[in-house]
Scaffold this active site. Structure first.
Site, mmCIF file in Angstrom:
data_model
loop_
_atom_site.group_PDB
_atom_site.id
_atom_site.type_symbol
_atom_site.label_atom_id
_atom_site.label_comp_id
_atom_site.label_asym_id
_atom_site.label_seq_id
_atom_site.Cartn_x
_atom_site.Cartn_y
_atom_site.Cartn_z
ATOM 1 N N ASP A 1 -100.066 2.067 6.191
ATOM 2 C CA ASP A 1 -100.459 0.660 6.304
ATOM 3 C C ASP A 1 -99.431 -0.237 5.614
ATOM 4 O O ASP A 1 -98.806 0.175 4.634
ATOM 5 C CB ASP A 1 -101.835 0.480 5.649
ATOM 6 N N ASN B 1 -106.803 -0.269 17.424
ATOM 7 C CA ASN B 1 -105.516 -0.982 17.476
ATOM 8 C C ASN B 1 -105.244 -1.637 18.838
ATOM 9 O O ASN B 1 -104.371 -2.498 18.948
ATOM 10 C CB ASN B 1 -104.341 -0.053 17.116
HETATM 11 C C1 FPP Z 1 -100.112 -0.440 9.851
HETATM 12 O O1 FPP Z 1 -99.365 -1.567 9.518
HETATM 13 C C2 FPP Z 1 -99.406 0.417 10.773
HETATM 14 C C3 FPP Z 1 -99.781 0.657 12.049
HETATM 15 C C4 FPP Z 1 -100.939 0.068 12.706
HETATM 16 C C5 FPP Z 1 -99.008 1.533 12.889
HETATM 17 C C6 FPP Z 1 -98.327 2.677 12.219
HETATM 18 C C7 FPP Z 1 -97.200 3.013 13.078
HETATM 19 C C8 FPP Z 1 -95.966 3.382 12.686
HETATM 20 C C9 FPP Z 1 -95.593 3.633 11.290
HETATM 21 C C10 FPP Z 1 -94.888 3.538 13.686
HETATM 22 C C11 FPP Z 1 -95.186 4.462 14.821
HETATM 23 C C12 FPP Z 1 -95.509 5.829 14.388
HETATM 24 C C13 FPP Z 1 -94.963 6.954 14.898
HETATM 25 C C14 FPP Z 1 -95.482 8.284 14.481
HETATM 26 C C15 FPP Z 1 -93.852 6.924 15.831
HETATM 27 P P1 FPP Z 1 -99.986 -2.982 9.839
HETATM 28 O O2 FPP Z 1 -99.322 -3.491 11.073
HETATM 29 O O3 FPP Z 1 -101.454 -2.908 9.912
HETATM 30 O O4 FPP Z 1 -99.498 -3.769 8.573
HETATM 31 P P2 FPP Z 1 -100.221 -5.027 7.880
HETATM 32 O O5 FPP Z 1 -101.593 -4.554 7.475
HETATM 33 O O6 FPP Z 1 -99.329 -5.311 6.737
HETATM 34 O O7 FPP Z 1 -100.249 -6.116 8.895
#
Ligand code: FPP
Length: 241
Positions: free
Chosen positions: A29, A77
């Site tokens: 996250d 998501n």
């Molecule tokens: C959370 O950050 C992250 C996600 C919803 C996606 C996680 C994905 C990756 C790390 C990249 C793709 C993964 C692979 C395995 C190729 P957020 O967007 O919720 O951050 P925030 O809470 O700060 O807005």
């Protein structure tokens, strides 16, 4: 605090480092906040997030973990703006295309938990190829959660258990997507949020939890080693004394 000594972590053959943990899961996250702090678009944070994934997967294998489960895309998501969903799918596509050779070479078995067949057909094809190609690997399992929701997983597992005749904790667990993985030892969530967000709710019953303020793109193998070290130092009781 108990006065009894911290149990020695179990020793496994072949690993120079003996962390004690067999199965670690991570809620990655904070990509968006990482980008925002730099006045960059969210996708920039996700891109750096993929680099963190790459480093952590390598380190997990080197540390002797048997399974690493990463929450890449939840069933919730899809509610994000279409552009961000498309960016995340693009990064996933690129990750499988670019990284599967190294993953296969390193003896890592890829596994997907969640209903990945709802993703774009070309991604499903890439995943199916990658699963087939790495199916015989035994050094570590990299489980990526895609279109995954834990409540949905438990409901599906309970329905399957019922269809086979008995609903017990054991028969449900045997139908979970994670049934072939070791028990979950440690759950890590980055970015300071303290909740499970529909990830591995059943599996987390006896897992240790590490919540770190580090944003996912800043998470390094050292952070993983530190969390696994915290796990090894905790006394797990499994409800007993
Ligand atoms: C959370 O950050 C992250 C996600 C919803 C996606 C996680 C994905 C990756 C790390 C990249 C793709 C993964 C692979 C395995 C190729 P957020 O967007 O919720 O951050 P925030 O809470 O700060 O807005």
């Amino acid at each position: 605090m108990s006065a009894s000594p911290v149990p020695a972590p179990p020793v496994r053959d072949g690993g120079a480092f003996t962390p004690g943990a067999r199965h670690v899961a991570i809620i990655m996250d904070g990509n968006g906040r990482w980008a925002k702090k730099r006045f960059m678009p969210r996708v920039f944070g996700h891109k750096r997030g993929v680099e963190a994934v790459r480093a952590v997967v390598r380190a997990a294998g080197d540390m002797g973990l048997e399974a690493l489960t990463l929450y890449a895309f939840s069933s919730e998501n899809w509610k994000r703006p279409a552009e961000e969903v498309s960016d995340l799918m693009g990064l996933l596509r690129a990750f499988i295309l670019n990284d599967i050779d190294e993953i296969a070479r390193n003896g890592v078995r890829l596994k997907i938990i969640g209903d990945y067949r709802a993703l774009a057909p070309d991604i499903v094809g890439l995943i199916d190829d990658a699963l087939a190609r790495t199916a015989g690997n035994g050094r570590m399992t990299l489980a990526i959660a895609l279109n995954y929701g834990s409540q949905q997983e438990i409901a599906r597992a309970a329905a399957k258990a019922a269809a086979k005749g008995a609903i017990t904790a054991e028969t449900i667990a045997a139908e979970l997507d994670t049934a072939d993985l070791p028990p979950l030892d440690l759950m890590i969530r980055t970015s300071g949020e303290v909740r499970l967000s529909n990830f591995l709710l059943w599996q987390a019953a006896y897992a240790e939890m590490v919540f770190t303020p580090v944003l996912w793109p800043d998470f390094t193998p050292d952070h993983l080693r530190e969390a696994v070290g915290q796990f090894a130092a905790r006394e797990r009781r499994f409800g007993g004394r």
